[in-house]
Design an enzyme around this catalytic site. Structure first.
Site, PDB file in Angstrom:
ATOM      1  N   ASP A  54       0.847  -1.196   0.000  1.00  0.00           N
ATOM      2  CA  ASP A  54       0.000   0.000   0.000  1.00  0.00           C
ATOM      3  C   ASP A  54       0.879   1.240   0.000  1.00  0.00           C
ATOM      4  O   ASP A  54       1.795   1.353   0.813  1.00  0.00           O
ATOM      5  CB  ASP A  54      -0.909  -0.015   1.239  1.00  0.00           C
ATOM      6  N   TYR A 109       1.148   5.726  -0.595  1.00  0.00           N
ATOM      7  CA  TYR A 109       0.794   6.906   0.196  1.00  0.00           C
ATOM      8  C   TYR A 109       0.919   8.109  -0.733  1.00  0.00           C
ATOM      9  O   TYR A 109       1.568   9.083  -0.423  1.00  0.00           O
ATOM     10  CB  TYR A 109       1.821   6.972   1.345  1.00  0.00           C
ATOM     11  N   HIS A 140      -3.153  14.039   1.488  1.00  0.00           N
ATOM     12  CA  HIS A 140      -3.395  13.069   2.563  1.00  0.00           C
ATOM     13  C   HIS A 140      -2.167  12.988   3.477  1.00  0.00           C
ATOM     14  O   HIS A 140      -2.298  13.040   4.706  1.00  0.00           O
ATOM     15  CB  HIS A 140      -3.719  11.699   1.967  1.00  0.00           C
ATOM     16  N   GLU A 161     -10.358   4.156   4.267  1.00  0.00           N
ATOM     17  CA  GLU A 161      -9.561   4.995   3.362  1.00  0.00           C
ATOM     18  C   GLU A 161      -9.978   4.658   1.937  1.00  0.00           C
ATOM     19  O   GLU A 161      -9.958   3.481   1.551  1.00  0.00           O
ATOM     20  CB  GLU A 161      -8.057   4.735   3.526  1.00  0.00           C
ATOM     21  N   GLU A 213      -9.241   4.279  -1.761  1.00  0.00           N
ATOM     22  CA  GLU A 213      -8.018   4.105  -2.545  1.00  0.00           C
ATOM     23  C   GLU A 213      -8.359   3.431  -3.877  1.00  0.00           C
ATOM     24  O   GLU A 213      -9.440   2.882  -4.054  1.00  0.00           O
ATOM     25  CB  GLU A 213      -7.011   3.211  -1.801  1.00  0.00           C
ATOM     26  N   ASP A 255      -9.069   0.659   2.476  1.00  0.00           N
ATOM     27  CA  ASP A 255      -8.014   0.281   3.428  1.00  0.00           C
ATOM     28  C   ASP A 255      -8.510   0.626   4.841  1.00  0.00           C
ATOM     29  O   ASP A 255      -8.172   1.672   5.389  1.00  0.00           O
ATOM     30  CB  ASP A 255      -6.731   1.046   3.077  1.00  0.00           C
ATOM     31  N   ARG A 264      -7.165   3.784  13.798  1.00  0.00           N
ATOM     32  CA  ARG A 264      -6.270   4.932  14.026  1.00  0.00           C
ATOM     33  C   ARG A 264      -5.625   4.921  15.404  1.00  0.00           C
ATOM     34  O   ARG A 264      -4.492   5.390  15.562  1.00  0.00           O
ATOM     35  CB  ARG A 264      -7.044   6.241  13.839  1.00  0.00           C
ATOM     36  N   GLN A 321      -2.936   2.397  15.252  1.00  0.00           N
ATOM     37  CA  GLN A 321      -1.901   2.904  14.339  1.00  0.00           C
ATOM     38  C   GLN A 321      -0.988   3.923  15.017  1.00  0.00           C
ATOM     39  O   GLN A 321       0.234   3.854  14.889  1.00  0.00           O
ATOM     40  CB  GLN A 321      -2.585   3.547  13.123  1.00  0.00           C
ATOM     41  N   TYR A 353       2.927   2.646  15.063  1.00  0.00           N
ATOM     42  CA  TYR A 353       3.497   2.851  13.724  1.00  0.00           C
ATOM     43  C   TYR A 353       4.968   3.226  13.698  1.00  0.00           C
ATOM     44  O   TYR A 353       5.625   3.100  12.667  1.00  0.00           O
ATOM     45  CB  TYR A 353       2.665   3.861  12.931  1.00  0.00           C
ATOM     46  N   LYS A 365      -3.793  -2.030  10.145  1.00  0.00           N
ATOM     47  CA  LYS A 365      -4.264  -2.136   8.766  1.00  0.00           C
ATOM     48  C   LYS A 365      -4.548  -3.575   8.349  1.00  0.00           C
ATOM     49  O   LYS A 365      -5.278  -3.798   7.391  1.00  0.00           O
ATOM     50  CB  LYS A 365      -3.181  -1.596   7.815  1.00  0.00           C
ATOM     51  N   THR A 369      -9.066  -5.525   4.307  1.00  0.00           N
ATOM     52  CA  THR A 369      -9.021  -4.606   3.163  1.00  0.00           C
ATOM     53  C   THR A 369     -10.100  -5.076   2.197  1.00  0.00           C
ATOM     54  O   THR A 369     -10.143  -6.262   1.857  1.00  0.00           O
ATOM     55  CB  THR A 369      -7.640  -4.659   2.464  1.00  0.00           C
ATOM     56  N   THR A 383      -4.609   6.640   0.285  1.00  0.00           N
ATOM     57  CA  THR A 383      -5.845   7.422   0.359  1.00  0.00           C
ATOM     58  C   THR A 383      -5.835   8.539  -0.674  1.00  0.00           C
ATOM     59  O   THR A 383      -4.882   9.314  -0.744  1.00  0.00           O
ATOM     60  CB  THR A 383      -5.978   8.050   1.754  1.00  0.00           C
ATOM     61  N   GLU A 411      -9.096  12.579   8.361  1.00  0.00           N
ATOM     62  CA  GLU A 411      -8.941  13.918   7.795  1.00  0.00           C
ATOM     63  C   GLU A 411     -10.241  14.713   7.880  1.00  0.00           C
ATOM     64  O   GLU A 411     -10.233  15.898   8.197  1.00  0.00           O
ATOM     65  CB  GLU A 411      -8.518  13.820   6.326  1.00  0.00           C
TER      66      GLU A 411
HETATM   67 MN    MN Z   1      -3.903   3.248   2.995  1.00  0.00          MN
END
Ligand code: MN
Length: 449
Positions: A143, A145, A150, A215, A217, A249, A253, A256, A260, A269, A273, A376, A390
């Site tokens: 994945d 970015y 974003h 997300e 995508e 996705d 949060r 994450q 992360y 994640k 999916t 995203t 967001e």
């Molecule tokens: Mn993603």
């Protein structure tokens, strides 16, 4: 081979399948996306099909009836399988020949279709009678970015003093995702559990995710692979792309933000999916390709291995993405879903070719059926933000739903539906169908069985 606009894209083409000629259908004869379907109660194993209007062409049945010849026959034989992987491993010229013969078989007022029409009509399955499955056995999933907006928005929430890391404008940033938890549209999504730390001064705890997000995508399916140790040059990168789908996705949060650093997303994640069922081929998208948006003034040029004139000219795809939310209460009350965002794939900072080339630039091999997520797809405007993180600015600005409910993140019973479509003057509009998932609370029902 650059996939060019040809007879199969002509906007005036119509099909003898009447529903394919309706203006708002996602699947006119100019699209011809591929998927895998099954009929409930059917003994048949999953079968490859092509969407046309509200019908599915059963490819194995057409093959058995001898409807294909030449290179298209090679492609059709690869469709006699429970996934698209075999077809994806053929070359683009072979796939293109299949598209041409399918177009001829399905078009109205064409000598080549007249004799075969009654036969093909027997091999149509109404979409309402079919279950659409995952179209591909995904070997590896990565994945990216690729939306600057974003990355900037998320970065400014997680690292207010340092939103965009210095590598962003040089490296198409990505991480290795999880293929085993990729699910078909319509599969309900169980709220994940995980380790979180709510306040920096507190001890972490384990429990249900409290900041579940989606997300929006684009999923990019790899066609032809490359040999281990042999990077794919940017000039030929699109020859390795079979087609696109919609991808959700799902993201936890709170998990994450705690896990992360330093190695990127992991369990935040990998729990699910969702993919839309129809794969729109790169050839079907040819009329919607165009120049890549100029980088902001002062940004560095991509390094040479990520730059090609053709990619700069045709590397952006004008694909509009929309996200809708319906809460359990809204659905019970028969209220229409709320559109959360509308953004466009063409505005990404990195192209598909740049992502694919970068992925292989160290010699890493990619294989037919591998999946790349775009990241995203957000834009500069508020209503172009492609996730709740967001849209609600990490919960600080909750959304009010039409029935008065507030949303910071997803609640149990919330349904997220994504749509994608391409439209441009002088072309026939084509769509991607939908990518759908409902959040389910509690522990797996499997424990009760
Ligand atoms: Mn993603």
């Amino acid at each position: 081979m650059m996939l060019a606009v040809n007879q199969t894209h002509r906007p005036d083409l119509t099909s003898w399948v009447a529903s394919a000629n309706e203006p708002q259908t996602d699947f006119p004869i100019q699209n011809l996306p591929l998927g895998v379907f099954q009929r409930p109660g059917d003994d048949h194993s999953p079968r490859v099909g092509v969407a046309i209007g509200d019908q599915i062409v059963d490819m194995a049945a057409c093959l058995d009836a001898g409807l294909f010849d030449g290179p298209a026959l090679v492609a059709a034989e690869a469709c006699a399988a429970p996934t698209l992987n075999h077809l994806m491993s053929t070359d683009q010229a072979t796939q293109s020949a299949l598209r041409e013969q399918l177009s001829n078989l399905l078009r109205q007022d064409d000598q080549r279709s007249v004799g075969n029409q009654p036969l093909v009509a027997r091999f149509l399955v109404p979409m309402t009678e079919a279950t659409l499955l995952l179209p591909v056995a995904v070997g590896d999933y990565s994945d990216f970015y690729a939306s600057l907006e974003h990355a900037t928005n998320v970065g400014s929430m997680f690292r207010p003093d340092n939103p965009l890391l210095p590598n962003y404008k040089y490296v198409p940033i990505g991480y290795h995702g999880r293929a085993s938890s990729i699910v078909a549209s319509g599969t309900s999504i169980q709220r994940p559990h995980g380790q979180t730390r709510d306040q920096p001064a507190m001890e972490p705890t384990y429990g249900p995710c409290k900041a579940l997000d989606y997300e929006v995508e684009v999923g990019i399916f790899v066609g032809a692979g490359n040999m281990l140790g042999e990077p794919v040059p940017i000039a030929t990168a699109t020859e390795h792309i079979f087609g696109l789908c919609l991808l959700n996705d799902w993201s936890a949060r709170d998990i994450q933000s705690w896990e992360y650093q330093p190695l990127g997303p992991f369990l935040a994640k990998s729990f699910a999916t969702t993919l839309s069922p129809w794969v729109v081929t790169l050839e079907a998208l040819a009329p919607f390709r165009g120049p890549v948006a100029q980088r902001p003034l002062g940004d560095p040029r991509p390094l040479d291995y990520l730059t090609s004139p053709a990619d700069q000219q045709l590397g952006a795809i004008d694909l509009t993405l929309e996200v809708f939310l319906a809460s359990h209460r809204m659905r019970e009350a028969g209220q229409p879903s709320l559109r959360l965002s509308r953004s466009n794939f063409k505005k990404l900072y990195w192209t598909m070719a740049q992502m694919l080339t970068h992925h292989t630039s160290n010699g890493c091999n990619i294989r037919p059926g591998d999946l790349l997520g775009s990241g995203t797809v957000s834009g500069a405007a508020k209503d172009e933000r492609g996730c709740l993180l967001e849209l609600t600015w990490r919960g600080a600005e909750p959304l009010t739903l039409p029935d008065g409910e507030l949303r910071r993140f997803l609640e149990d019973g919330d349904e997220i539906v994504m749509h994608g479509y391409c439209e441009r003057p002088g072309t026939r509009r084509i769509g991607f169908g939908e990518c759908r998932g409902i959040i389910r609370g509690g522990r797996s029902v499997g424990y009760n069985c």
